[in-house]
Write an enzyme that holds these catalytic residues in place. Structure first.
Site, mmCIF file in Angstrom:
data_model
loop_
_atom_site.group_PDB
_atom_site.id
_atom_site.type_symbol
_atom_site.label_atom_id
_atom_site.label_comp_id
_atom_site.label_asym_id
_atom_site.label_seq_id
_atom_site.Cartn_x
_atom_site.Cartn_y
_atom_site.Cartn_z
ATOM 1 N N ASP A 5 0.777 -1.250 0.011
ATOM 2 C CA ASP A 5 0.052 -0.083 0.011
ATOM 3 C C ASP A 5 0.749 1.328 0.158
ATOM 4 O OD1 ASP A 5 -2.239 -1.800 0.138
ATOM 5 O OD2 ASP A 5 -2.278 -1.759 2.480
ATOM 6 N N HIS A 24 -4.502 -2.124 -5.999
ATOM 7 C CA HIS A 24 -3.826 -0.918 -6.332
ATOM 8 C C HIS A 24 -4.892 0.084 -6.759
ATOM 9 C CE1 HIS A 24 -0.240 -3.430 -6.613
ATOM 10 N NE2 HIS A 24 -1.008 -4.471 -7.663
HETATM 11 P P1 GTP Z 1 -0.619 -2.910 -2.853
HETATM 12 O O1 GTP Z 1 -0.242 -3.833 -3.860
HETATM 13 O O2 GTP Z 1 -1.810 -3.461 -2.293
HETATM 14 O O3 GTP Z 1 0.414 -3.218 -1.674
HETATM 15 O O4 GTP Z 1 -1.046 -1.600 -3.108
HETATM 16 P P2 GTP Z 1 -0.495 -0.050 -3.762
HETATM 17 O O5 GTP Z 1 1.172 -0.133 -3.232
HETATM 18 O O6 GTP Z 1 -0.741 -0.186 -5.172
HETATM 19 O O7 GTP Z 1 -1.064 1.063 -2.906
HETATM 20 P P3 GTP Z 1 -2.604 1.409 -2.566
HETATM 21 O O8 GTP Z 1 -3.192 1.666 -4.022
HETATM 22 O O9 GTP Z 1 -3.403 0.151 -2.128
HETATM 23 O O10 GTP Z 1 -2.644 2.697 -1.716
HETATM 24 C C1 GTP Z 1 -2.047 3.865 -2.031
HETATM 25 C C2 GTP Z 1 -3.001 4.885 -1.903
HETATM 26 O O11 GTP Z 1 -2.250 6.168 -1.835
HETATM 27 C C3 GTP Z 1 -4.175 5.195 -2.753
HETATM 28 O O12 GTP Z 1 -5.354 5.472 -2.277
HETATM 29 C C4 GTP Z 1 -3.425 6.015 -4.131
HETATM 30 O O13 GTP Z 1 -4.529 6.779 -4.708
HETATM 31 C C5 GTP Z 1 -2.610 7.042 -3.001
HETATM 32 N N1 GTP Z 1 -1.605 7.734 -3.369
HETATM 33 C C6 GTP Z 1 -0.406 7.098 -4.091
HETATM 34 N N2 GTP Z 1 0.636 7.841 -4.471
HETATM 35 C C7 GTP Z 1 -0.005 9.068 -3.625
HETATM 36 C C8 GTP Z 1 0.635 10.376 -3.512
HETATM 37 O O14 GTP Z 1 1.788 10.490 -3.852
HETATM 38 N N3 GTP Z 1 -0.122 11.387 -2.823
HETATM 39 C C9 GTP Z 1 -1.500 11.377 -2.362
HETATM 40 N N4 GTP Z 1 -1.972 12.138 -1.802
HETATM 41 N N5 GTP Z 1 -1.899 9.997 -2.555
HETATM 42 C C10 GTP Z 1 -1.169 8.916 -3.131
HETATM 43 P P1 IMP Z 2 -2.911 -12.592 2.833
HETATM 44 O O1 IMP Z 2 -1.813 -12.115 2.099
HETATM 45 O O2 IMP Z 2 -4.396 -12.340 2.215
HETATM 46 O O3 IMP Z 2 -2.517 -14.041 3.035
HETATM 47 O O4 IMP Z 2 -2.789 -11.709 4.083
HETATM 48 C C1 IMP Z 2 -1.380 -11.745 4.925
HETATM 49 C C2 IMP Z 2 -1.034 -10.284 5.367
HETATM 50 O O5 IMP Z 2 -0.602 -9.787 4.293
HETATM 51 C C3 IMP Z 2 -2.044 -9.751 6.239
HETATM 52 O O6 IMP Z 2 -1.706 -9.017 7.160
HETATM 53 C C4 IMP Z 2 -2.751 -8.751 4.944
HETATM 54 O O7 IMP Z 2 -3.134 -7.534 5.500
HETATM 55 C C5 IMP Z 2 -1.415 -8.460 4.344
HETATM 56 N N1 IMP Z 2 -1.497 -8.068 2.955
HETATM 57 C C6 IMP Z 2 -1.624 -8.957 1.979
HETATM 58 N N2 IMP Z 2 -1.843 -8.299 0.644
HETATM 59 C C7 IMP Z 2 -1.623 -7.177 1.025
HETATM 60 C C8 IMP Z 2 -1.421 -5.889 0.390
HETATM 61 O O8 IMP Z 2 -1.630 -5.886 -0.792
HETATM 62 N N3 IMP Z 2 -1.326 -4.743 0.747
HETATM 63 C C9 IMP Z 2 -1.187 -4.769 2.206
HETATM 64 N N4 IMP Z 2 -1.185 -5.682 2.942
HETATM 65 C C10 IMP Z 2 -1.413 -6.911 2.328
HETATM 66 MG MG MG Z 3 -2.858 -1.812 -1.738
#
Ligand code: GTP
Ligand code: IMP
Ligand code: MG
Length: 338
Positions: free
Chosen positions: A13, A43
């Site tokens: 995230d 994402h």
């Molecule tokens: P996983 O693969 O689940 O780990 O997720 P991720 O790394 O793709 O991130 P995710 O989209 O779950 O969370 C990031 C959040 O921050 C989202 O709501 C994005 O829209 C937001 N975001 C990303 N970059 C920025 C930034 O530079 N500024 C702001 N304000 N928001 C951002």
């Molecule tokens: P699982 O991957 O669903 O088995 O979850 C194992 C752990 O990884 C838990 O703590 C989840 O919250 C975390 N987790 C899995 N995928 C993500 C992701 O994409 N973003 C953040 N946490 C994750």
């Molecule tokens: Mg995410």
């Protein structure tokens, strides 16, 4: 750079969705290939006024000439994948490895009860039980699912040919370094390794083919589910600082803490990172919202970025200044010349 791996240095995230969507547009990525675990990822991609919550298709879908592949290491829910293909109108440019494992309803049920749900606090998406069954060599594969037949392709061949032809290729990692089954906070982790090397293995690319590993950090640290988080803040304190986030997949609160230099340094090592991206600088320093040049960032923000660079011994080449794919400072050219 022909082959770039994007990976998260914390607990997921950190904004990989945003970084990948930006890179696809800016670098005209020819082939983007999804690595990582499966639809436990969420994402967020924001582009041209629309917000997409992607679970399995590469975030590079925003660049409409990009070929979108899913590597064999990924576990998929056919229904979810077909919905995303429809939502993004990407049918003609999606390819799935025949050996992707298939999540079935019993995997989701097993993930939503008992030890996994209560102790590990997994996402409940079925990815862990599906990977467990894969290790037992009993799981169903994409090649066994008629609805996926038209998408099946030799993913390693397509990716390696693109790299050899000098095209820009993006390998999209998911989750985060400290959720790795091997290098993370076991047992509070996901069901496989998710570092850069694993991402390459997921898609069938050897280590000698990778030109860059971009490690993504957020300006503070968050974690969903159970397990340690150094210097964790209370929800009230996180709210006060503007760091209170809600998880994309599960709707749970993300636990928050200040940026951890110690975790960041180790993550750089574990992933062999060559450059870093730092997202949400606008959340730490609101005056930076939407800024697109390094000089346009406030002194305080630049001091923070330069401290990160000193501590992790890597250039911070991409700086997120808002959720939109194009709200970013891109310093890659500056470092390339040096
Ligand atoms: P996983 O693969 O689940 O780990 O997720 P991720 O790394 O793709 O991130 P995710 O989209 O779950 O969370 C990031 C959040 O921050 C989202 O709501 C994005 O829209 C937001 N975001 C990303 N970059 C920025 C930034 O530079 N500024 C702001 N304000 N928001 C951002
Ligand atoms: P699982 O991957 O669903 O088995 O979850 C194992 C752990 O990884 C838990 O703590 C989840 O919250 C975390 N987790 C899995 N995928 C993500 C992701 O994409 N973003 C953040 N946490 C994750
Ligand atoms: Mg995410």
């Amino acid at each position: 750079m022909p082959c770039t791996v994007v990976i998260c240095g914390f607990f997921g995230d950190t904004g990989k969705g945003k970084v990948n969507s930006y890179l696809s547009l800016k670098d005209r990525i020819a082939v983007a290939v999804r690595a990582g675990v499966g639809p436990n990822a969420g994402h967020t991609v924001v582009y041209e006024g629309k917000k997409y919550k992607m679970r399995v298709l590469p975030s590079a879908f925003v660049y409409d000439k990009c070929h979108l592949l899913i590597g064999a290491g990924v576990v998929i829910s056919p229904e979810g994948l077909l919905q995303e293909i429809q939502l993004t109108k990407s049918e003609g440019r999606v390819g799935v490895d025949p050996q992707c494992a298939i999540i079935e309803s019993r995997h989701i049920e097993a993930d939503k009860a008992g030890y996994l749900a209560e102790k590990i606090k997994t996402t409940g998406s079925g990815t862990g039980p599906c990977n467990a069954e894969r290790a037992l060599r009993m799981v169903k594969l994409a090649r066994d699912v008629p609805e996926l037949e038209k998408f099946l392709t030799d993913v390693p061949l397509e990716v390696n040919v693109a790299i050899d032809e000098g095209k820009n290729v993006l390998i999209e990692g998911t989750q985060g370094t400290y959720l790795s089954l091997y290098h993370g906070t076991y047992p509070y982790c996901t069901s496989k390794d998710v570092t850069a090397s694993a991402a390459c293995s997921d898609v069938g690319v050897g280590p000698t083919k990778v030109s860059d590993v971009i490690i993504v950090f957020k300006s503070y640290t968050t974690r969903v589910g159970a397990g340690p988080l150094p210097n964790e803040l209370s929800w009230e304190e996180a709210e006060k600082r503007g760091w209170a986030e809600i998880a994309t997949v599960t709707g749970r609160r993300r636990r928050a803490a200040p940026f951890s230099y110690e975790l960041a340094r180790r993550a750089v090592m574990l992933n062999g990172a060559t450059q870093a991206a730092l997202t949400k600088i606008d959340v730490m320093f609101p005056e930076c919202k939407g800024v697109k040049s390094y000089e346009g960032l406030s002194q305080k923000a630049r001091d923070f970025i330069e401290k990160v660079e000193r501590e992790i011994k890597l250039p911070v080449t991409l700086i997120g200044t808002g959720p939109d794919a194009l709200e970013i400072v891109d310093r890659r050219e500056e470092f390339r010349k040096d």
